[in-house]
Scaffold this active site. Sequence first.
Site, PDB file in Angstrom:
ATOM      1  CB  SER A  63     -48.539  40.361 -14.958  1.00  0.00           C
ATOM      2  OG  SER A  63     -47.261  40.064 -14.458  1.00  0.00           O
ATOM      3  CG  ASP A 214     -48.637  39.986 -11.147  1.00  0.00           C
ATOM      4  OD1 ASP A 214     -49.551  40.325 -11.908  1.00  0.00           O
ATOM      5  OD2 ASP A 214     -47.734  39.198 -11.476  1.00  0.00           O
TER       6      ASP A 214
END
EC number: 3.1.1.-
Length: 231
Positions: A63, A214
């Site tokens: 991320s 993500d």
Amino acid sequence: MVNSVPSLPQSHEKMVTVLSIDGGGIRGIIPGTSLAFLEYKLQELDGENARLANYFDVIAGTSTGGLVAAMITAPDKDNRPLYAAKDIVNFYLEHCPKIFPQKSSGLTAAAQNLIEALNGPKYDGKYLHSLVRQILGQTRLDKMLTNVVIPSFDIKLLQPTIFSTNNAKANALKNPLISDVCISTSAAPTYLPPYQFEVKDTKLGTSKVYNLIDGGVSANNPVSHLSEKFN
């Protein structure tokens, strides 16, 4: 199940040094502060040109951690790291208010969150996408200054997709622009939209389409996908 664990470089001393950077959105300021201190101490030992990419066989990030990993390992025009670790915190302070703009309304926070969840991602991601493409340009994963490992999650195949510099060097279909990798691993569900991109192998005339979100969905600690390499 993970299809494969990214290959790791061989060390003459049979030891691999790994820097792991967790995700967390604007909380990237926290590892940014720690990395700045670490790089500063390395510079005290080896001079002001010392950079983290010089000391780790693998730098992994999920991320926002994936973006940090790319910033400190992507090459500039002189084949030096694009960002020094000390610049990361200022980067977040400058750009996060534009990546995650706050809207005022007369609703309670809970009601506002519910409405936004029903309407799709809270943010459109346009500023983030433009920013990442601008700073990382046309650099591909195989050009990073050390082996980078960045997890994401494929929402069509329902399994993790792990990008690594070593695998990118071996397979053109696993060698996307590092900007596409960073946008993908940062696409947090409910906050930012999923990201699709295509990678082509011009020599073989083949291509692969990725549909990603993500990496924290499968591994907020990115080295969890590498653990079997160290057992």
